[in-house]
Design a protein around this motif. Sequence first.
Motif, PDB file in Angstrom:
ATOM      1  N   TYR A   1      -5.927   6.812   8.725  1.00 11.48           N
ATOM      2  CA  TYR A   1      -5.024   5.870   8.145  1.00 11.48           C
ATOM      3  C   TYR A   1      -3.450   6.060   8.429  1.00 11.48           C
ATOM      4  CZ  TYR A   1      -8.243   2.874   5.430  1.00 11.48           C
ATOM      5  OH  TYR A   1      -9.110   1.809   4.951  1.00 11.48           O
ATOM      6  N   SER A   2      -3.328   7.539   8.572  1.00 15.05           N
ATOM      7  CA  SER A   2      -2.034   7.866   8.960  1.00 15.05           C
ATOM      8  C   SER A   2      -2.071   7.382  10.696  1.00 15.05           C
ATOM      9  CB  SER A   2      -1.769   9.557   8.765  1.00 15.05           C
ATOM     10  OG  SER A   2      -2.805  10.212   9.436  1.00 15.05           O
ATOM     11  N   ASN A   3      -3.021   7.661  11.423  1.00 18.10           N
ATOM     12  CA  ASN A   3      -3.113   7.460  12.829  1.00 18.10           C
ATOM     13  C   ASN A   3      -2.818   5.804  13.095  1.00 18.10           C
ATOM     14  OD1 ASN A   3      -3.602   9.812  13.777  1.00 18.10           O
ATOM     15  ND2 ASN A   3      -5.740   9.421  13.770  1.00 18.10           N
ATOM     16  N   GLU A   4      -2.882   4.864  11.792  1.00 16.36           N
ATOM     17  CA  GLU A   4      -2.521   3.561  11.938  1.00 16.36           C
ATOM     18  C   GLU A   4      -1.166   3.224  11.910  1.00 16.36           C
ATOM     19  OE1 GLU A   4      -4.368   0.889  12.523  1.00 16.36           O
ATOM     20  OE2 GLU A   4      -6.043   1.877  12.605  1.00 16.36           O
ATOM     21  N   VAL A   5      -0.434   4.365  11.291  1.00 11.07           N
ATOM     22  CA  VAL A   5       1.122   4.504  11.243  1.00 11.07           C
ATOM     23  C   VAL A   5       1.672   4.786  12.377  1.00 11.07           C
ATOM     24  CG1 VAL A   5       2.988   5.397  10.177  1.00 11.07           C
ATOM     25  CG2 VAL A   5       1.065   4.651   8.735  1.00 11.07           C
ATOM     26  N   LYS A   6       1.029   5.796  12.902  1.00 13.74           N
ATOM     27  CA  LYS A   6       1.538   6.152  14.366  1.00 13.74           C
ATOM     28  C   LYS A   6       1.363   5.165  15.518  1.00 13.74           C
ATOM     29  CE  LYS A   6       0.510  10.150  17.646  1.00 13.74           C
ATOM     30  NZ  LYS A   6      -0.265  11.313  17.672  1.00 13.74           N
ATOM     31  N   LYS A   7       0.470   4.290  15.172  1.00 20.39           N
ATOM     32  CA  LYS A   7       0.137   3.387  16.091  1.00 20.39           C
ATOM     33  C   LYS A   7       1.254   2.265  16.107  1.00 20.39           C
ATOM     34  CE  LYS A   7      -4.943   3.435  16.452  1.00 20.39           C
ATOM     35  NZ  LYS A   7      -6.086   2.490  15.984  1.00 20.39           N
ATOM     36  N   LEU A   8       1.474   1.996  14.934  1.00 28.67           N
ATOM     37  CA  LEU A   8       2.708   0.898  14.764  1.00 28.67           C
ATOM     38  C   LEU A   8       4.036   1.628  15.255  1.00 28.67           C
ATOM     39  CD1 LEU A   8       2.120  -0.114  11.022  1.00 28.67           C
ATOM     40  CD2 LEU A   8       1.891  -1.619  13.174  1.00 28.67           C
TER      41      LEU A   8
ATOM     42  N   GLY B   1       0.572  17.727  -2.218  1.00 33.20           N
ATOM     43  CA  GLY B   1       0.776  19.017  -1.842  1.00 33.20           C
ATOM     44  C   GLY B   1       1.976  19.491  -2.056  1.00 33.20           C
ATOM     45  N   GLU B   2       2.116  20.832  -2.349  1.00 32.34           N
ATOM     46  CA  GLU B   2       3.521  21.238  -2.792  1.00 32.34           C
ATOM     47  C   GLU B   2       4.550  21.149  -1.764  1.00 32.34           C
ATOM     48  OE1 GLU B   2       3.111  25.124  -4.299  1.00 32.34           O
ATOM     49  OE2 GLU B   2       1.819  24.616  -6.155  1.00 32.34           O
ATOM     50  N   ASP B   3       4.134  21.133  -0.330  1.00 36.46           N
ATOM     51  CA  ASP B   3       4.944  21.175   0.599  1.00 36.46           C
ATOM     52  C   ASP B   3       5.305  19.983   1.249  1.00 36.46           C
ATOM     53  OD1 ASP B   3       2.360  20.917   1.554  1.00 36.46           O
ATOM     54  OD2 ASP B   3       2.745  21.812   3.534  1.00 36.46           O
ATOM     55  N   ILE B   4       4.923  18.643   0.492  1.00 34.02           N
ATOM     56  CA  ILE B   4       5.030  17.179   1.080  1.00 34.02           C
ATOM     57  C   ILE B   4       6.382  16.746   0.070  1.00 34.02           C
ATOM     58  CG2 ILE B   4       4.385  14.875   0.915  1.00 34.02           C
ATOM     59  CD1 ILE B   4       2.912  17.088   2.578  1.00 34.02           C
ATOM     60  N   VAL B   5       7.416  16.764   0.968  1.00 29.66           N
ATOM     61  CA  VAL B   5       8.646  16.400   0.203  1.00 29.66           C
ATOM     62  C   VAL B   5       9.501  15.084   1.066  1.00 29.66           C
ATOM     63  CG1 VAL B   5      11.031  17.089  -0.375  1.00 29.66           C
ATOM     64  CG2 VAL B   5       9.277  18.890  -0.420  1.00 29.66           C
ATOM     65  N   PRO B   6       9.496  14.054   0.630  1.00 30.78           N
ATOM     66  CA  PRO B   6      10.113  12.886   1.127  1.00 30.78           C
ATOM     67  C   PRO B   6      11.639  13.148   1.329  1.00 30.78           C
ATOM     68  CG  PRO B   6       9.877  12.569  -1.268  1.00 30.78           C
ATOM     69  CD  PRO B   6       9.166  13.717  -0.879  1.00 30.78           C
ATOM     70  N   ASP B   7      12.223  12.029   2.023  1.00 30.01           N
ATOM     71  CA  ASP B   7      13.479  12.407   2.275  1.00 30.01           C
ATOM     72  C   ASP B   7      14.409  11.617   1.100  1.00 30.01           C
ATOM     73  OD1 ASP B   7      13.591  13.967   5.063  1.00 30.01           O
ATOM     74  OD2 ASP B   7      12.375  11.905   5.322  1.00 30.01           O
ATOM     75  N   ILE B   8      13.868  10.740   0.688  1.00 34.38           N
ATOM     76  CA  ILE B   8      14.478   9.785  -0.397  1.00 34.38           C
ATOM     77  C   ILE B   8      13.500   9.462  -1.440  1.00 34.38           C
ATOM     78  CG2 ILE B   8      15.617   7.595  -0.907  1.00 34.38           C
ATOM     79  CD1 ILE B   8      16.488   7.464   2.036  1.00 34.38           C
TER      80      ILE B   8
ATOM     81  N   PRO C   1      -6.382  12.329   1.026  1.00 35.09           N
ATOM     82  CA  PRO C   1      -5.490  13.660   1.288  1.00 35.09           C
ATOM     83  C   PRO C   1      -4.924  13.537   2.767  1.00 35.09           C
ATOM     84  CG  PRO C   1      -7.811  14.015   0.199  1.00 35.09           C
ATOM     85  CD  PRO C   1      -7.606  12.554   0.562  1.00 35.09           C
ATOM     86  N   ASN C   2      -3.886  14.294   2.828  1.00 34.00           N
ATOM     87  CA  ASN C   2      -3.311  14.630   4.060  1.00 34.00           C
ATOM     88  C   ASN C   2      -2.445  13.255   4.675  1.00 34.00           C
ATOM     89  OD1 ASN C   2      -3.724  17.324   4.386  1.00 34.00           O
ATOM     90  ND2 ASN C   2      -5.593  16.837   4.952  1.00 34.00           N
TER      91      ASN C   2
ATOM     92  N   LEU D   1       0.084  11.468   3.698  1.00 34.55           N
ATOM     93  CA  LEU D   1       1.680  11.806   3.608  1.00 34.55           C
ATOM     94  C   LEU D   1       2.045  12.951   4.420  1.00 34.55           C
ATOM     95  CD1 LEU D   1       2.840  11.012  -0.143  1.00 34.55           C
ATOM     96  CD2 LEU D   1       3.030   9.448   1.870  1.00 34.55           C
ATOM     97  N   ARG D   2       1.241  13.994   4.636  1.00 39.12           N
ATOM     98  CA  ARG D   2       1.439  14.887   5.390  1.00 39.12           C
ATOM     99  C   ARG D   2       1.469  14.634   6.730  1.00 39.12           C
ATOM    100  NH1 ARG D   2       0.957  20.120   4.254  1.00 39.12           N
ATOM    101  NH2 ARG D   2      -0.357  19.545   2.533  1.00 39.12           N
ATOM    102  N   ASN D   3       0.490  13.783   7.438  1.00 38.02           N
ATOM    103  CA  ASN D   3       0.501  13.325   8.777  1.00 38.02           C
ATOM    104  C   ASN D   3       1.572  12.209   8.972  1.00 38.02           C
ATOM    105  OD1 ASN D   3      -1.660  14.906   9.348  1.00 38.02           O
ATOM    106  ND2 ASN D   3      -3.207  13.432   8.627  1.00 38.02           N
ATOM    107  N   THR D   4       1.614  11.280   8.043  1.00 35.84           N
ATOM    108  CA  THR D   4       2.557  10.122   8.139  1.00 35.84           C
ATOM    109  C   THR D   4       4.062  10.443   8.287  1.00 35.84           C
ATOM    110  OG1 THR D   4       0.804   8.752   6.967  1.00 35.84           O
ATOM    111  CG2 THR D   4       3.121   8.005   7.408  1.00 35.84           C
ATOM    112  N   TYR D   5       4.375  11.366   7.283  1.00 42.12           N
ATOM    113  CA  TYR D   5       5.861  11.662   7.184  1.00 42.12           C
ATOM    114  C   TYR D   5       5.980  12.537   8.699  1.00 42.12           C
ATOM    115  CZ  TYR D   5       6.368  11.220   2.403  1.00 42.12           C
ATOM    116  OH  TYR D   5       6.495  10.371   0.940  1.00 42.12           O
ATOM    117  N   LYS D   6       5.203  13.281   9.075  1.00 46.77           N
ATOM    118  CA  LYS D   6       5.516  14.082  10.542  1.00 46.77           C
ATOM    119  C   LYS D   6       5.799  12.951  11.619  1.00 46.77           C
ATOM    120  CE  LYS D   6       3.615  17.322  13.860  1.00 46.77           C
ATOM    121  NZ  LYS D   6       4.055  16.474  14.916  1.00 46.77           N
ATOM    122  N   TYR D   7       4.896  11.822  11.677  1.00 45.81           N
ATOM    123  CA  TYR D   7       5.228  10.812  12.751  1.00 45.81           C
ATOM    124  C   TYR D   7       6.380  10.221  12.153  1.00 45.81           C
ATOM    125  CZ  TYR D   7       0.099  11.746  13.136  1.00 45.81           C
ATOM    126  OH  TYR D   7      -1.370  12.269  13.326  1.00 45.81           O
TER     127      TYR D   7
END
Length: 499
Positions: A198-205, A275-282, A235-236, A238-244
């Motif tokens: 599902y995060s790859n779908e965001v990358k495609k967009l 995950g503890e390391d997942i931090v949004p910007d807003i 799981p993961n 937001l980790r993947n999507t936030y990076k993309y």
Amino acid sequence: MSITGPLEKIPREETLRLRKAYIGGSCALFFKSDPLKIVRGEGQYMYDEIGRQYLDCINNVAHVGHCHPHVVKAGAEQMALLYTNNRYLHDNLVLYAQRLTNYFPNKLSVCYFVNSGSEANDLALRLARAHTKNEDVIVLDAAYHGHLTSTTDLSPYKFTKINDGNKKDWVHVAPLPCGYRGKYTNTEYSQEELGELYSNEVKKLINEAHNTGRNIGAFIVESIISCGGQLLLPPNYLRNTYKYVRDAGGVCIADEVQTGFGRTGKCMWGFELQGEDIVPDIVTLGKPIGNGHPVAAVITTQEIAYSFEKLGVEYFNTYGGNPVSIAIANAVLDVIENEHLMENASKVGSHLLKSLMELKTRHSIIGDVRGIGFFIGVELVSCSSKKTPGTEEACYLTRRFREERILMSTEGKYGNVLKFKPPMVFNMENANHFINVFDRILYEVEDKLGVVHSSQPLSLSTNHENKGLVSDNEGVVSDSEDSYCSSTSGDEIMKPIKS
């Protein structure tokens, strides 16, 4: 609790007449053909004009319970001193901002206070665009982020029902990461694989947008999907999507309007589940809310706040963060902490989930049970093998719950997901009562559908003709400010359900 003065100013029939005369018809009501008149609330209960008590299973706005004495006292005391705009120095504002940011990772340190979750998401959009200089936004299918013009444009849950379903060119809609009936399901993939797919779908967009000369300004997502059907993110995801998104120059917005302030029972904010390391910007907040004074907020980084300041336009929200609202917000945090409401959400929510999963083994109408803490969805199906949405069944159930003095509502793209988001004081006794009533109503529904169960009571197993489920109380709305059951259009009579 001491009550002074009449609970009704005018009879119910006159209230209804005046509503029809002076309130816009598109302002939705629960149980439209026979709406409830609620005159007071206390804890997890609401009371109608003749004193009947209803167990409130959906009012997540009254976060620490209706009319909590500590919250009422704090608001009344501050109102007796001062209620004005936020252009004056006041201790409440800065002390609450300091206290609130202590619940967040260090980089999220700047607060803006507004009057609603919709305003918070609108401001988040402005902050993101000021920082990135990019207009485009990625959202999820069936998402709801508010009722302002800007946030309606961000909400497929809304714009697919208006404007002929057309979206703005700057909006990009990613598939809903639903492991039950989404593009990728948990019958084919593990939870970790779902997060990646599902995060790859965001990358495609993102790639598609770049190929057409557009650039991404932001990605906004509820930390647990509410109107889309009460869905936990895999799981993961937001980790993947936030990076993309960040690699593409955009910022990541966590909409915590319905998920924040300990509702998960496990952590204060929904994004922390990833995950503890997942931090949004807003981060956008819509609670705590107490007794008529909303305290919504946007929490962001110094860098993004500075980008906004550089625009040279003074930001002023007249009553966002006023002394009374902030006094109430502080009192709500007191109650969450002192009454251990996160622990309550964890304990009672876990018990409820376990009980609902047990019901699922005995009732084929339950297609899926999901959630955490006091954020739970039960997806109903009329055919379990085909996952046919049980829209009519869900509407029938909400009416029957109302008859049993339990307030429930529906969510999801097909209006077939029963949502459970009660005040945080909901207790174990309430949970057991809810499960017992739900079990009994499910047998009733399945009796009407002709479903035979060896375990069901004899009185319900002797007649299995398809009687159909008739309801005159469609139009059940969700609590997402002005969203509504997507499957119904007011008071149309429910068609007989086909087995």
